[in-house]
Design an enzyme around this catalytic site. Structure first.
Site, PDB file in Angstrom:
ATOM      1  N   ASP A   1      -0.766  63.935  34.975  1.00 57.21           N
ATOM      2  CA  ASP A   1      -1.688  64.876  34.337  1.00 57.21           C
ATOM      3  C   ASP A   1      -1.980  64.389  32.925  1.00 57.21           C
ATOM      4  O   ASP A   1      -1.052  64.157  32.136  1.00 57.21           O
ATOM      5  CB  ASP A   1      -1.073  66.280  34.287  1.00 57.21           C
ATOM      6  CG  ASP A   1      -1.020  66.934  35.661  1.00 57.21           C
ATOM      7  OD1 ASP A   1      -1.377  66.263  36.650  1.00 57.21           O
ATOM      8  OD2 ASP A   1      -0.618  68.110  35.744  1.00 57.21           O
TER       9      ASP A   1
ATOM     10  N   ASP B   1      -7.280  75.824  44.471  1.00 59.43           N
ATOM     11  CA  ASP B   1      -6.178  76.399  43.715  1.00 59.43           C
ATOM     12  C   ASP B   1      -6.209  77.906  43.909  1.00 59.43           C
ATOM     13  O   ASP B   1      -7.258  78.531  43.726  1.00 59.43           O
ATOM     14  CB  ASP B   1      -6.326  76.069  42.230  1.00 59.43           C
ATOM     15  CG  ASP B   1      -6.531  74.574  41.995  1.00 59.43           C
ATOM     16  OD1 ASP B   1      -5.954  73.780  42.760  1.00 59.43           O
ATOM     17  OD2 ASP B   1      -7.264  74.207  41.058  1.00 59.43           O
TER      18      ASP B   1
END
EC number: 5.3.1.16
Length: 248
Positions: A8, A131
Site C-alpha cells: 500500500d 469493498d
C-alpha cells in the site's frame, strides 16, 4: 491458493492502514521497490499494489514508486494495481508500463459503462475490487457506504467480462481478526469467476480455512498487516497453502 502480498503506497512510502483510515498509517518501508523484491524473494507469485493517495483523489499519485516496483519485479511475477484508476487512458498507460492487471473499484460502482468499456478494450486484465461492510458496497477509499449488495454488483460485473473479484471486508481490514470466510464463500458460490479474499488475514488457521473452500472459487488472498507485523510468516504460509491445495 495464491497468497498475494499487498504493498500500500502513501506519499511514496509503503504503509499499512487500519480500516482504510489515512490518519492511521504505519510506515513499513521508504523503499517500495525493495519491499517488492523482499516479497518475491520470500516466494510471492503475484503482488497487489494500492495507490492510496490515488484512491482518494481519483487519479494516479504514486507513479514513481509503482514504476520502480514494476522495473524491479514486473518481469518475474504479475503485478496488479488499484487506486485512482478511473479512465481508459490510465488503464492503457499502466498496462503499457508493465502491469498485468488493473483493479477498478469506485469507478465500477459509479460508472458501470466505464467498466464495460474497460473489459472490452483490455479483456483479461481487469479485476474489480468490491469493498463492503455488512454486505453493502463502499466507495471513495471506503469513505462512502452505498446501498448496493455485493453479490448483485459482482454478478453484473461477471457478465461484463471481468477477470476476478477482490472482496474486502472493511470491518476486518488491518485488524488481524481473521478473514470473513462465510461472506467470501457465499460470493464465490454465486459466480463462475474467481474471488480473491481480502481483509483480516491473521494466521495459519485462516490459510487452512481458505484452502478448505478453494474449490468453491476462492482463488487467493491478499496478505497485508499480518505479514508486515510478523504475525504471519509469508514463506511458511504459502508453503502450507501449496501443501493443502495439493491435497497433502
Amino acid at each position: 491458493m495464491l497468497l498475494i502480498p499487498a504493498i500500500d503506497l502513501k506519499d511514496g512510502q509503503c504503509v499499512r492502514l487500519k480500516q482504510g483510515d489515512m490518519d492511521q498509517a504505519t510506515v513499513f518501508s521508504e523503499d517500495p521497490a525493495a519491499m517488492a523484491r523482499h516479497w518475491v524473494n520470500q516466494g510471492a507469485r503475484r503482488l497487489h499494489l494500492v495507490d492510496l493517495n490515488g484512491a482518494f483523489v481519483g487519479k494516479p499519485r504514486n507513479e514513481a514508486a509503482i514504476k520502480a516496483i514494476i522495473a524491479e519485479v514486473g518481469d518475474e511475477i504479475p503485478v496488479q494495481l488499484g487506486g485512482g484508476i478511473r479512465d481508459l487512458n490510465t488503464i492503457e498507460r499502466w498496462l503499457d508500463d508493465g502491469l498485468s492487471y488493473v483493479i477498478i473499484g469506485t469507478a465500477a460502482v459509479k460508472n458501470p459503462g466505464f467498466l464495460k468499456d474497460a473489459c472490452s478494450a483490455f479483456g483479461g486484465h481487469i479485476i474489480v475490487g468490491l469493498d463492503a461492510k455488512d454486505g453493502k458496497v463502499a466507495t471513495d477509499g471506503w469513505s462512502k457506504l452505498t446501498g448496493h449488495e455485493v453479490a448483485d454488483l459482482a454478478r453484473k460485473y461477471e457478465d461484463y467480462g471481468v477477470e476476478a473479484i477482490i472482496y474486502t471486508d472493511i470491518g476486518r481490514d488491518g485488524m488481524l481478526q481473521g478473514i470473513n470466510i462465510d461472506a467470501t464463500v457465499k460470493l464465490a458460490q454465486s459466480m463462475s469467476i474467481p474471488v480473491i479474499a481480502s481483509g483480516g488475514l491473521s494466521n495459519l488457521a485462516d490459510i487452512d480455512n481458505l484452502c478448505a473452500v478453494e474449490n468453491e472459487g476462492v482463488e487467493g488472498v491478499i496478505c497485508g498487516r499480518a505479514i508486515y507485523s510478523g504475525d504471519l510468516n509469508f514463506t511458511d504460509a504459502q508453503a502450507r497453502a501449496d501443501k493443502l491445495s495439493n491435497g497433502e
